[in-house]
Scaffold this active site. Structure first.
Site, PDB file in Angstrom:
ATOM      1  N   LYS A   1     -69.793  19.562 -33.850  1.00  0.00           N
ATOM      2  CA  LYS A   1     -70.639  18.454 -34.932  1.00  0.00           C
ATOM      3  C   LYS A   1     -69.895  17.967 -35.930  1.00  0.00           C
ATOM      4  CE  LYS A   1     -74.611  19.950 -32.829  1.00  0.00           C
ATOM      5  NZ  LYS A   1     -73.567  21.686 -31.452  1.00  0.00           N
ATOM      6  N   ARG A   2     -69.462  17.261 -36.271  1.00  0.00           N
ATOM      7  CA  ARG A   2     -68.900  16.906 -37.334  1.00  0.00           C
ATOM      8  C   ARG A   2     -69.216  15.946 -38.306  1.00  0.00           C
ATOM      9  NH1 ARG A   2     -67.172  21.834 -37.965  1.00  0.00           N
ATOM     10  NH2 ARG A   2     -64.666  22.796 -38.443  1.00  0.00           N
TER      11      ARG A   2
END
Length: 319
Positions: free
Chosen positions: A111-112
């Protein structure tokens, strides 16, 4: 003919090959892996964090060996590796490389998101290349990465560019499976799209159009939870060319029937994740040394459950 240079095309090829629209999440919490593996690795290294990390890697290898021929891809939730520090990230990379050596696609669930050079650095680590001392090197080199799109296009553009350059994919958070997601994602906006999740879904569709493969699907997909089937139905109608990564099945309460709105009429368009229900299927059996048998059976049960639902919905593409 499907071009394998496009991530969406490669994913669909693997789904069709194994006739299975599922992904197994390697949420490999050290506390929950079989005790005999912990015992085997305790004291193997001077640093206990390394011992724990290599025990997790051994567990992961055995999971992959149990399912590689029936499941198209694995999803590595990075949190369980980061909590073990640098050695945990080593186990993460080793696991990714091993899964790929067994012919599986790998999704990094990290979930960058950020902007500018920071965002590009994240993309370099997972999808692209890092330049050091005049040479370019791949770091984690996964097939796909989960991304938080709520900083807008400048927070996803570096990932999209690397998807084009390196034939990778991303899944952008749109309607997540947790109950608390309604606090923000279901709030009305002043746009024509209505609620926040619909606005984000339409943006993801737009961002992904240049990466549409010969399969008709884009390498820029969306995370859409099975626990909100009505919202999934709305998003499917608005995003016909986006593949949905579908969490929430199994341990979070989502059923195979709940996943149906995530699929298109061609029986494609979604890949359904299950983590704890698969990799810890041995718990409570008092037979930890044979845990691979329970893991494989749980993966087969999930596959059959999804196929049964697709047939009931008259959208199954396999006999």
């Amino acid at each position: 003919m499907v071009l394998k240079s496009n991530f969406a095309d490669r994913l669909i090829c693997e789904i069709d090959k194994k006739q299975n629209p599922s992904v197994v999440g390697l949420d490999s919490n050290f506390a929950k892996i079989p005790q005999f593996i912990k015992d085997d690795f305790e004291g193997s290294y001077e640093d206990k964090l390394k011992s724990a990390s290599m025990a997790v890697y051994e567990f992961n290898k055995k999971i992959i060996d149990s399912i590689y021929d029936i499941v198209p891809c694995v999803k590595l939730q990075i949190a369980y590796y980061e909590e073990l520090g640098g050695y945990g990230l080593e186990a993460y990379k080793k696991t990714s490389d091993y899964a790929k050596s067994r012919g599986m696609l790998v999704i990094a669930d990290a979930k960058r998101n950020d902007i500018g050079t920071t965002c590009k650095a994240y993309s370099n680590a997972f999808l692209g290349e890092t330049e050091i001392f005049g040479m370019k090197k791949k770091i984690f080199d996964v097939d796909c990465l989960t991304v938080n799109g709520y900083l807008g296009f400048e927070g996803v553009e570096p990932f999209i560019n690397d998807c084009q350059t390196f034939s990778k994919g991303i899944f952008i958070l749109v309607k997540t499976s947790n109950k608390g997601s309604e606090e923000f994602q279901c709030v009305d906006t002043v746009t024509p799209y209505g609620k926040n999740y619909m606005l984000m879904g339409n943006l993801v569709k737009k961002w992904g159009e240049p990466l549409t493969g010969s399969s008709g699907y884009s390498s820029v997909g969306a995370v859409v939870g099975a626990t909100f089937p009505e919202e999934a139905h709305n998003l499917r109608a608005a995003m016909p060319t986006s593949i949905f990564l579908v969490p929430g099945y199994g341990a979070q309460g989502g059923t195979a029937d709940d996943t149906l709105p995530c699929f298109n009429k061609d029986g494609l368009g979604a890949i359904v994740n299950s983590s704890r229900k698969i990799i810890f299927a041995f718990q409570g059996k008092n037979d930890d040394r044979n845990f691979q048998t329970y893991v494989r059976q749980a993966a087969l049960d999930m596959k059959n459950d999804l196929i049964s639902a697709l047939k009931k919905g008259k959208i199954c593409r396999w006999k």
